[in-house]
Design a protein around this motif. Structure first.
Motif, PDB file in Angstrom:
ATOM      1  N   LEU A  51       0.627  -1.036  -0.401  1.00 53.00           N
ATOM      2  CA  LEU A  51      -0.040  -0.154  -0.407  1.00 53.00           C
ATOM      3  C   LEU A  51       1.244   0.904  -0.214  1.00 53.00           C
ATOM      4  N   LEU A  52       0.833   2.071  -0.715  1.00 53.73           N
ATOM      5  CA  LEU A  52       2.030   3.453  -1.562  1.00 53.73           C
ATOM      6  C   LEU A  52       0.437   4.475  -0.157  1.00 53.73           C
ATOM      7  N   LEU A  53       1.013   5.432   0.436  1.00 49.95           N
ATOM      8  CA  LEU A  53       0.315   6.507   0.024  1.00 49.95           C
ATOM      9  C   LEU A  53       0.114   7.658  -0.090  1.00 49.95           C
ATOM     10  N   PHE A  54       0.306   8.633  -0.752  1.00 50.51           N
ATOM     11  CA  PHE A  54       1.297   9.689  -0.757  1.00 50.51           C
ATOM     12  C   PHE A  54       0.769  11.409  -0.837  1.00 50.51           C
ATOM     13  N   PHE A  55       1.061  11.604   0.422  1.00 53.59           N
ATOM     14  CA  PHE A  55       0.347  13.013   1.701  1.00 53.59           C
ATOM     15  C   PHE A  55       0.329  14.022   0.581  1.00 53.59           C
ATOM     16  N   GLY A  56      -0.294  14.789   0.058  1.00 54.14           N
ATOM     17  CA  GLY A  56       0.054  16.007  -0.398  1.00 54.14           C
ATOM     18  C   GLY A  56       0.707  16.100  -0.789  1.00 54.14           C
ATOM     19  N   GLU A  91       6.690 -12.765  -7.466  1.00 49.21           N
ATOM     20  CA  GLU A  91       6.545 -11.635  -8.029  1.00 49.21           C
ATOM     21  C   GLU A  91       6.633 -10.777  -6.862  1.00 49.21           C
ATOM     22  N   PRO A  92       5.673  -9.435  -7.065  1.00 48.52           N
ATOM     23  CA  PRO A  92       5.969  -8.340  -6.155  1.00 48.52           C
ATOM     24  C   PRO A  92       4.507  -8.462  -5.648  1.00 48.52           C
ATOM     25  N   PRO A  93       4.373  -7.881  -4.308  1.00 43.11           N
ATOM     26  CA  PRO A  93       2.329  -7.891  -3.609  1.00 43.11           C
ATOM     27  C   PRO A  93       1.744  -7.373  -4.465  1.00 43.11           C
ATOM     28  N   ALA A  94       0.694  -6.962  -5.164  1.00 45.41           N
ATOM     29  CA  ALA A  94      -0.520  -6.216  -5.057  1.00 45.41           C
ATOM     30  C   ALA A  94      -0.326  -4.956  -3.926  1.00 45.41           C
ATOM     31  N   ARG A  95      -0.294  -3.803  -5.745  1.00 42.93           N
ATOM     32  CA  ARG A  95       0.031  -2.770  -4.967  1.00 42.93           C
ATOM     33  C   ARG A  95      -1.053  -1.539  -4.916  1.00 42.93           C
ATOM     34  N   ARG A  96      -2.078  -1.037  -3.470  1.00 38.50           N
ATOM     35  CA  ARG A  96      -2.647  -0.067  -4.016  1.00 38.50           C
ATOM     36  C   ARG A  96      -2.363   1.090  -3.808  1.00 38.50           C
ATOM     37  N   ARG A  97      -2.832   2.252  -4.278  1.00 36.09           N
ATOM     38  CA  ARG A  97      -2.143   3.352  -4.519  1.00 36.09           C
ATOM     39  C   ARG A  97      -3.555   4.426  -3.700  1.00 36.09           C
ATOM     40  N   GLU A 113      -6.526   3.771  -6.224  1.00 36.92           N
ATOM     41  CA  GLU A 113      -7.978   3.113  -5.291  1.00 36.92           C
ATOM     42  C   GLU A 113      -8.825   3.839  -5.183  1.00 36.92           C
ATOM     43  N   ILE A 114      -7.734   5.353  -4.473  1.00 35.67           N
ATOM     44  CA  ILE A 114      -8.510   6.057  -3.143  1.00 35.67           C
ATOM     45  C   ILE A 114      -8.366   7.255  -3.453  1.00 35.67           C
ATOM     46  N   ALA A 115      -8.884   8.424  -3.734  1.00 40.39           N
ATOM     47  CA  ALA A 115      -8.295   9.553  -3.498  1.00 40.39           C
ATOM     48  C   ALA A 115      -9.281  10.739  -3.195  1.00 40.39           C
ATOM     49  N   LEU A 116      -8.464  11.233  -1.853  1.00 38.87           N
ATOM     50  CA  LEU A 116      -9.298  11.657  -1.088  1.00 38.87           C
ATOM     51  C   LEU A 116      -8.856  13.856  -1.521  1.00 38.87           C
ATOM     52  N   ALA A 163       3.356  -1.038   4.457  1.00 42.77           N
ATOM     53  CA  ALA A 163       2.252   0.513   3.802  1.00 42.77           C
ATOM     54  C   ALA A 163       4.054   1.451   4.291  1.00 42.77           C
ATOM     55  N   VAL A 164       3.601   2.215   2.734  1.00 43.64           N
ATOM     56  CA  VAL A 164       4.431   3.135   3.245  1.00 43.64           C
ATOM     57  C   VAL A 164       3.621   4.748   2.513  1.00 43.64           C
ATOM     58  N   ILE A 165       3.543   5.826   3.455  1.00 41.97           N
ATOM     59  CA  ILE A 165       3.419   7.129   3.320  1.00 41.97           C
ATOM     60  C   ILE A 165       4.717   7.501   2.371  1.00 41.97           C
ATOM     61  N   VAL A 166       4.167   8.757   1.927  1.00 40.54           N
ATOM     62  CA  VAL A 166       5.682   9.518   0.626  1.00 40.54           C
ATOM     63  C   VAL A 166       4.622  10.610   1.280  1.00 40.54           C
ATOM     64  N   TRP A 167       5.869  11.581   1.302  1.00 39.36           N
ATOM     65  CA  TRP A 167       5.319  12.980   1.798  1.00 39.36           C
ATOM     66  C   TRP A 167       7.055  13.754   0.939  1.00 39.36           C
TER      67      TRP A 167
END
Length: 188
Positions: A52-57, A82-88, A101-104, A153-157
């Protein structure tokens, strides 16, 4: 190089300080890390394990293509699997190029609030009891549950993408969010 050496010599003679033009942005990360700590990872760890990749800001800005290609979209992991399926997931003001997949959408000057609310949810607060629009609370809770369910999970800011007046507060809340997530799963 010669010019920089001359500047440093002059600063030393005068008792002055040579400061980077983006030091305030760098210090927002540093101060948050000093006060609360946070969890980091190597690029190889992210490449091989993140689901899971959360791009924050930020949507990753000009580096997004490199991040996608080198870290988040390898054909195989270093072990040959094979790499894991990644949610963005994206939270922030600039999300034109996302494949999330989710954009806020969230105003840049209020991103510290989004980080605090997400952290509160992970720590057990029901956001629906707060004075938020129902859809916003539901979306934040959905993101929180996705973070909880992630194995890695990875949070990228990007501190430079955050308004200077809220950068340290937002980053401190993200660091606290990482620490809370790491009680039951892995988050960096």
């Amino acid at each position: 190089v010669a010019g920089m050496r001359a500047v440093l010599r002059l600063a030393e003679q005068l008792g002055a300080i040579v400061d980077h033009r983006a030091s305030e942005v760098s210090f927002a990360n540093l101060r948050a890390m000093q006060r609360a700590g946070w969890v980091t990872a190597t690029f190889a760890e992210v490449r091989n394990r993140a689901d899971l990749l959360l791009f924050f800001g930020t949507d990753g800005g000009p580096q997004r293509e490199v991040l996608e290609r080198r870290l988040f979209a390898p054909p195989v992991t270093l072990s040959g699997d094979e790499p894991p399926a990644r949610r963005r997931i994206f939270i922030g003001p600039r999300m034109q190029r996302t494949r999330a997949e989710i954009a806020l959408p969230w105003p840049a000057e209020e991103l510290h609030i989004a980080a605090a609310l997400l952290r509160a949810h992970i720590n057990g607060q029901r956001l629906s009891t707060l004075r938020l629009r129902a859809r916003t609370a539901a979306r934040l809770e959905q993101i929180g549950e996705a973070l909880r369910a992630a194995r890695y999970a990875v949070i990228v800011w990007d501190a430079a993408a955050l308004p200077a007046e809220i950068a340290e507060l937002a980053i401190s809340n993200l660091a606290g969010l990482l620490l809370a997530l790491n009680r039951k799963t892995r988050a960096v």
